[in-house]
Design an enzyme around this catalytic site. Structure first.
Site, short mmCIF file in Angstrom:
data_model
loop_
_atom_site.label_atom_id
_atom_site.label_comp_id
_atom_site.label_asym_id
_atom_site.label_seq_id
_atom_site.Cartn_x
_atom_site.Cartn_y
_atom_site.Cartn_z
N LYS A 84 0.86 -1.18 0.20
CA LYS A 84 0.35 0.08 0.54
C LYS A 84 1.12 1.45 0.32
O LYS A 84 2.04 1.27 1.47
CB LYS A 84 -0.85 0.02 1.43
CG LYS A 84 -2.27 -0.20 1.23
CD LYS A 84 -3.28 -0.21 2.06
CE LYS A 84 -4.72 0.24 1.51
NZ LYS A 84 -5.01 -0.26 3.42
C1 E4P Z 1 -8.57 0.29 3.52
O1 E4P Z 1 -7.52 -0.05 3.11
C2 E4P Z 1 -7.62 1.34 4.68
O2 E4P Z 1 -7.67 0.83 5.73
C3 E4P Z 1 -9.55 1.93 5.65
O3 E4P Z 1 -10.14 1.48 5.09
C4 E4P Z 1 -9.32 3.23 6.30
O4 E4P Z 1 -11.06 2.82 7.10
P1 E4P Z 1 -11.08 4.34 8.24
O5 E4P Z 1 -11.11 6.08 7.43
O6 E4P Z 1 -11.94 3.69 8.51
O7 E4P Z 1 -9.68 4.61 9.02
#
Ligand code: E4P
Length: 221
Positions: A84
């Site tokens: 990522k």
């Molecule tokens: C996605 O890959 C992220 O890990 C995640 O969906 C972030 O979500 P949040 O806005 O609830 O932290």
């Protein structure tokens, strides 16, 4: 639409896998920080549980050189690691290098908040882009609308980058991104459990069991 679990918690991951609905996992530094034990061991265990399915693990570096180095280290932990990379110019440079130089590393470009960011990430070579719909709704914009727009653009431009609807906060988000054509929704375990439930299902089971019991009692009389 496939479901990924948005979690780094081994209990949640094992439970969700046992439901037969999970095709991958996404983590982020916040989710990992909630778990005990050495980071690399945790990543290896999640990857082992997911078998061939993708597990997104995020880099912490802020320069493209650092991101590439970190990504190669993470990718060496297991075959199914997807790295990522946060959106931005440094992130784009890193994705471009990782998707074109040497052993290719699949990248999930995260923290996407506009269709232009998604377009750039795709052109740089991202395997996945992750628009954060809950965080967009939090500032009174339309998160699902962004997913719809990205899907329309990727479809008419024939781009093969997969769109992961991320930052999902409730079951309605899931239905809406599915209707928008998202390839994947990455869902927290709490939302996955909510999706499985309906009060009329609970009531229906209760009534069937009560009727069955009543009949059996009458049979015995
Ligand atoms: C996605 O890959 C992220 O890990 C995640 O969906 C972030 O979500 P949040 O806005 O609830 O932290």
């Amino acid at each position: 639409m496939k479901f990924f679990l948005d979690s780094a918690n081994l209990q949640e991951i094992k439970e969700a896998i046992s439901w037969g609905v999970i095709s991958g996992v996404t983590t982020n530094p916040t989710l990992v920080s909630k778990e005990a034990g050495p980071f690399e061991e945790l990543v290896k265990e999640i990857c082992r549980l997911l078998q061939d399915n993708p597990v997104s693990v995020e880099v912490l570096s802020t320069t493209s050189g650092g991101m590439v180095e970190e990504a190669r280290r993470l990718a060496a932990l297991a075959e199914n690691v997807v790295v990522k990379i946060p959106m931005g110019v440094e992130g784009l440079k890193a994705v471009y290098r990782l998707s074109s130089e040497g052993k290719r590393v699949p990248c999930n470009v995260t923290l996407i908040f506009s269709a232009n960011q998604a377009l750039l990430a795709s052109r740089a070579g991202a395997a996945y882009v992750s628009p954060f719909i809950g965080r967009i709704d939090d500032i009174s914009w339309d998160g699902v609308g962004l997913v719809r727009k990205i899907m329309d653009i990727f479809t008419c431009q024939k781009l093969d980058t997969l769109v992961i609807a991320a930052s999902i906060r409730h079951p309605l988000h899931v239905e809406e991104v599915a209707a928008a054509g998202a390839h994947v929704a990455t869902v927290p375990f709490s939302v996955l459990r909510q999706m499985s439930r309906h009060p009329l299902t609970d009531l229906g089971i209760e009534r069937f069991l009560a009727d069955w019991e009543k009949t059996r009692r009458e049979e015995k009389i």
